[in-house]
Structure formats: C-alpha cells, structure tokens
Design an enzyme around this catalytic site. Structure first.
Site, PDB file in Angstrom:
ATOM      1  N   LYS A  96       0.811  -1.223   0.000  1.00 18.35           N
ATOM      2  CA  LYS A  96       0.000   0.000   0.000  1.00 18.35           C
ATOM      3  C   LYS A  96       0.844   1.273   0.000  1.00 18.35           C
ATOM      4  O   LYS A  96       0.434   2.298  -0.546  1.00 18.35           O
ATOM      5  CB  LYS A  96      -0.941   0.006   1.208  1.00 18.35           C
ATOM      6  N   GLU A 118      -9.822   5.674   3.316  1.00 17.78           N
ATOM      7  CA  GLU A 118     -10.634   4.588   3.857  1.00 17.78           C
ATOM      8  C   GLU A 118      -9.685   3.424   4.072  1.00 17.78           C
ATOM      9  O   GLU A 118      -8.644   3.335   3.429  1.00 17.78           O
ATOM     10  CB  GLU A 118     -11.726   4.197   2.856  1.00 17.78           C
ATOM     11  N   SER A 385       1.564  -9.709  -0.923  1.00 17.82           N
ATOM     12  CA  SER A 385       1.291  -8.270  -0.836  1.00 17.82           C
ATOM     13  C   SER A 385       1.511  -7.673   0.549  1.00 17.82           C
ATOM     14  O   SER A 385       1.742  -6.485   0.676  1.00 17.82           O
ATOM     15  CB  SER A 385      -0.149  -8.010  -1.284  1.00 17.82           C
TER      16      SER A 385
END
Lengths: 403, 269
Positions: A96, A118, A385
C-alpha cells in the site's frame, strides 16, 4: 470479440476500460475529480515528480523488494518453482505504501493540506498515516467498526502515527462503508482535502493512478525473473479485493501472451454460499463508489455485504480494469475460501518462516493447488502483498487458539 | 407543456416560490408514503421529490441514510415505488413527482425499461445523484424519448466552465446544492446562495430550486425570497422517524410540511 493489440493502453480519455470505469460521483465532486486528473497527468510527465517518488521508494520504503525463491514450499508442493514477490518487506509491511507516497506527493503539488483515506485491513490506513506523518499533514482514516475490532494492531499504529481513526457505524461497518464515509468527508471538505484511495477503484483517475503507482511491483518482478531465470514466469498471480496489488503485479505482463495471469478472490465460507467476496466470479456489473464494475448486488441493485476472513478482501466491488480484463479473458479469476487461506497462512509460516497477510494467503493458497499440476521447470511468481503480523489475533481465533 | 413546466409557470404568475418536500419512498413503510403523497399537495407541496432508497447513499447525511435503510428493510423496491406513484396519479394529475436517487438501482432495472415504466406510472423528472453529465447519456436518451426531465445539480464547486456542462441537457428545473457537504448536515449562508442562484438564473432559462441545508420554515422563507423553489428533505424525514405513535408522526410531519409551505409561499409578501 477481437483481441486488442495491447492490453496496456487503457483507460480512454473518459476513464473507461471497455464498459467499465468512468466517473459516477456527485456533482460537488466532479470539479475535484477533473482537477485531480489534470494534476496527475501533469505530474506523470514531470521527471522531478517521478524522481522524488523513486528516491522515497528506495530510501524510505526499501525498494526494490526481493523476489524470493520459496524452496521448501516448492519442494513440499512438488510442481512448478514458486517465487514470492516480497511486498511484505516494504516499510509498513505491505504494497500500500507504493501508492500512498505517489498520492501524497501529488497532494503536495496541488497545495492540499489535509489527507483522508478509507481502510479495510488497516494496511492502507497505516500507509496513509505513515505518509501523513512523514510530510506533516493532518489525516483522518475511516474504518468500519467490524474491521477496527479485527485489526486492532493497525488501529493502534495509525493513532501512534498521529492519524485520527474514525469508526464507521453505517451499513455493514466494513470497507465499503468506510469508503462511503470518506466520500462524504471529501464532499464536505472540498477545498483543502486530498482523498488517498487505496484500491484500484473509485472514479477516474483513481483506478489508473493507483495502478500506475503499483506497477513498480510487476516491473521489478519482470526484471527479477528475467535476471534469475533468463525468462518470464509461466504464471503470475495475486489476491484481488479492490485489486491494487494485483493490477500492479499484472499490468507489466499483460502483453506477454506466454504469461498466464490469475487473480484470486476471497470465497469466504464458499463461493456458492451467501457469505463470500468473490465479486468477479459471482457478481454482475453495476455502479458503486464512482465506477462501473462487477459488484455483489441483489436483483434490485442494492449492494450485498461481502464476507471474508480477510478484512482487506472484504469488499463487494472490484477495480474496473479487472472487470475489463475478466471480460476480455486476459486474466482468469479464481476464488479461495477462508479455510484454504488459513491453511496457506499456516503452511507458509511453517515452511518458509514467512507469516503472510491473510489477503496474500489467498494467493498462496491458489498457488498451492495450482503448482502440483505444473511441470517442475515451470515458474510461478506470486505477489506476497503484505505481512501477517496484523492478522495474528483473528487467525488465532479462527484456528481455535487464545492469545 | 410538462407538469413541471406548467407548475413553475403558474407559480411565477403568482410570484410565489415552490415548496418541494422530499420523502424516501417506503420509509418506514409503503402505506405511510402513500398516505403522505396523498395529503402533501393539500399541505402545500408544489412538487414532490420521492427518494429511491439505495444501500450506499454516498451523498446523504445520517438522516436520509437511516431512512433509506428503514425503507429497504421494509422491502421497498423500484416496482413498488412505481405502484405508489400510480396510486397517487389516480387522484392527482397536476403535482409533479421527481424521483431522486442513485444510479445502481436504475442500472439494475435497465435504463430503457426504467424510463418507459416511470413515465407511464406518472413520474415527471429524475435526479440521479451519482450520474454526472459525462455519464448520463445512458439515461438521458431514453428519458427524452419518454418526455422525462433530467434535473441537473449545480453546487458551490460548479465554476462557469463546469456550469455550461451541467446546463447542456438539463431539463425541468436546476437543483442548486446550497452547501458543500452531504444532505442535512451544514447550514447555508444566505448571501452565498443568493449570488449563486442569480448566476444560475442568468445562465439558464430553467427555474432554480435550492436544497441540501434547509431545515426550518424561516430558512425556507429566506430561500423562497429569491429562488424558485425550496427543497426540504432531512428535516422532514427526521420528523417521520421520531419516536411517537404512527398516526401522530404522520400528522406531525404534515403539519411541519404545511408550516414550511406557508413560509415559502409567503416569502415574497
């Protein structure tokens, strides 16, 4: 349907990937979304923007991330060679941060002084809180009450980083409702606020912009496989919730026709039960959060709550580019249940000493059932990830252990 | 002449602004909506906005979010909303009805079929919050074929360049969102709204309604002094949701609407 010459040219100027994408937002937000698009187009062509981003990715995030040969997992499964793209080793523990750094630099160029985001699993929230701290910007992260409960460590991290975590009590109190609430905040704070969307979803230009910032994953994987093996992988795979790590991993390979690409969704308690998050496998096209895309909805067009053990995949929508790639047949989408993901979570921990995020464990589970059917000289690259530290409480509960 | 155009032409002749109440269809049940629809014109409603409930109302504040949820939990659907409109039209042939909602339920219903069915039921206009001009051709074309007005929204963020995009294809009336925010949350500044409405009216021949922040008869009067319509939603929906017994809530809501209507109608003395 004719095959396009390239799968990498989208979206068109209106932000459409085939029949998907677009800008379905309230009129109040339209000028902001258009301004963001112009600012991003300008930044993209500015070498100093990319230079600053590259510097941060190297020195702050620790890129490039390793492509690790999972030797014991490969032996254990007995099939294709498995490589893990180690996004879990990034600063903040997931992919991210790649996107958040890109967007915060853009926010600064645009003179925005407040960040909102969010979050589902909290990984995007932590990454946003991190860049907010790094650049000294106030930040509010919206997070569903249900997710706050199952991702406590990340809630604490965000607060420690100086971000305000606002619990969302509406709807299913998960990621989709957090996104509704962030959009409501943006409508009310149009002049100073930059909304950092974490998924390759939302109105144009977000799906393209988030993808661009995440393609560093696939570009590195491509170069690393060529260097290590002298060729491209036979199969590239990643988990898909909104789909940001997946589109970042897949995009650089889309025009390599010899590379098979698989996206892995969360089947929750089973894709044929009512409790799953397999949007591409089981959903139908609809419009939510600014884009036309596959959606879990009833026949009246009301959005159905998704379910997954993994908060990051617990989303009833999916990025528009994935929807298009599914229809085009370039990417195949599969689903993995909570239980299969938990088994993979345990297996990777025991065999490789790597605790994966529950999200990433879905991709690992797909590899564990696909690799045995492939010859030993075949190569698989799977995007790991994120790391699983944030999931230890919910995983322990699911495995029947008390911490 | 459409019902909407006719209604605004009459009001213009009387030098009065319209009072436009908003209700979520099916909140808290279909019978309540049917009863309110029937009685609202006598209470002073000039145009009625009927909200189509959606699971994810991104442009709405807590009051309308909660009302959408109540309506959905009570089983409200688009076909049932059309049934409510048909019932209303049996007795009322002049009060325009505008459906306000989000795109996905329309998308699921099918835009062509939707336009045909709502027009046949007696709907006059459509406000689709998350369908900006760039995306609304899918609905605008079938709507035009069935003489439905596409009501466009202008907001405090709408600059001149944007306004020309908004006006291209706009029908019925313009809806000015008086605040940058979701429904029922902030309060508008009268002078800002007055300036904005003057700008919209000079750029377009359409009547200009104002909504998203009007909660009291005083505020309705302030807006009605210069705008062509005052829209009230959240404050009405809140009355309907308050704790009292059902018949009392209905009476209370209608009295509140009558007070709003009176204030709006008397605003220009």
């Amino acid at each position: 349907m004719s095959t396009p010459n390239s799968y990498r040219t989208g979206p068109d100027i209106r932000g459409h990937f085939g029949a998907y994408g677009g800008r379905f937002v309230a009129e109040t937000l339209m000028p902001l979304v258009l301004e963001l698009e112009r600012a991003y187009e300008t930044a993209k062509r500015d070498p100093s923007f990319q230079g600053e981003l590259d510097g941060l990715l190297k020195h702050y995030v620790g890129r490039e991330s390793p492509l690790y040969f999972a030797e014991r997992l490969t032996e254990h499964i007995g099939g294709a060679k498995i490589y893990l793209k180690r996004e879990d080793l990034n600063h903040t523990g997931a992919h991210k941060i790649n996107n958040c750094l890109g967007q915060v630099l853009l926010a600064r160029r645009m003179g925005k002084t407040r960040l909102i985001a969010e979050t589902g699993a909290g990984q995007h929230g932590v990454a946003t809180a991190t860049v907010a701290a790094r650049f000294g910007l106030p930040c509010v992260v919206y997070m569903g009450e249900v997710d706050i409960e199952r991702q406590k460590p990340n809630v604490f991290r965000m607060r420690l980083l100086g971000t305000e975590v606002r619990p969302v009590k509406s709807g299913s109190r998960t990621l989709k409702d957090a996104m509704n609430e962030a959009l409501r905040d943006w409508v009310a704070n149009v002049s100073d606020t930059f909304y950092i969307i974490g998924s390759a979803a939302g109105p144009h230009p977000y799906p393209a912009m988030v993808r661009d910032f995440q393609t560093v994953i696939g570009k590195e994987t491509r170069a690393q496989t060529l260097e290590r093996e002298g060729r491209l992988p036979d199969l590239v795979t990643a988990c898909v919730g909104g789909g940001s790590n997946a589109i970042g991993m897949f995009h650089p390979f889309l025009d390599d026709r010899e590379v098979e690409i698989h996206g892995v969704e969360a089947a929750g308690e089973g894709a044929d039960t009512p409790r799953h998050a397999a949007t591409l496998s089981k959903g139908t096209p609809g419009v939510l959060h600014g884009a036309r895309s596959y959606l879990l909805q009833d026949r009246d067009g009301q959005v159905i709550e998704a379910h997954s053990i993994s908060a990051g995949l617990d989303y009833p929508g999916v990025g528009p580019e994935h929807s298009w790639l599914k229809d085009e047949g370039r990417v195949k989408y599969f689903s993995v249940t909570d239980k299969e993901a938990l088994d993979a979570f345990v297996a990777l921990s025991k065999l490789e000493g790597i605790i994966p995020a529950l999200e990433s464990a879905h991709a690992v589970a797909h590899v564990m059932r696909t690799a045995p059917g492939m010859a030993k000289d075949k190569l698989i690259a799977v995007c790991l990830s994120g790391r699983g530290d944030k999931d230890v409480f919910s995983a322990a509960a699911a495995l029947g252990e008390t911490i | 002449m459409s019902r909407i155009a006719k209604r605004f032409a009459e009001l213009k002749k009387q030098n009065r602004a319209a009072f436009v109440p908003f209700l979520t269809a099916g909140d808290p049940d279909a019978e309540t909506t049917a009863a309110l629809l029937e009685k609202l014109p006598a209470a002073g409603a000039d145009v009625i906005e009927l909200g189509v409930p959606f699971s994810d109302p991104m442009a709405d504040g807590p009051a309308i979010q909660a009302s959408s949820l109540r309506a959905l939990n009570a089983g409200m659907t688009l076909p049932k909303i059309l049934e409510l409109v048909r019932r209303f039209r049996k007795h009322d042939h002049t009060t325009p009805i505008v459906l306000m909602g989000y795109y996905n339920p329309i998308h699921a219903y099918g835009t062509a079929r939707f336009a045909k069915d709502v027009a046949e039921a007696g709907v006059d206009g459509l406000i689709t919050v998350d369908l900006p001009p760039e995306e609304d051709d899918v609905l605008r074309l079938p709507a035009a074929a069935h003489k439905l007005d596409i009501v466009r929204l202008a907001t405090p963020t709408t600059d001149d360049a944007r306004l020309s995009v908004v006006l291209d294809g706009a029908g019925g009336f313009l809806y000015y969102v008086s605040i940058a925010g979701v429904t029922g949350t902030k309060s508008f500044t009268e002078s800002d709204v007055r300036t904005a409405v003057a700008r919209l009216k000079s750029a377009s021949g359409l009547p200009c309604a104002v909504g998203f922040g009007i909660k009291t008869p005083e505020q309705a009067a302030a807006i009605a002094a210069f705008a062509d319509a005052a829209v009230v939603g959240s404050a009405i929906v809140e009355r309907l949701a308050s704790g009292a017994e059902k018949g009392e809530r209905l009476r209370d809501t209608l009295e509140f609407c009558a007070a709003l209507a009176q204030a709006a109608h008397a605003a220009r003395g």
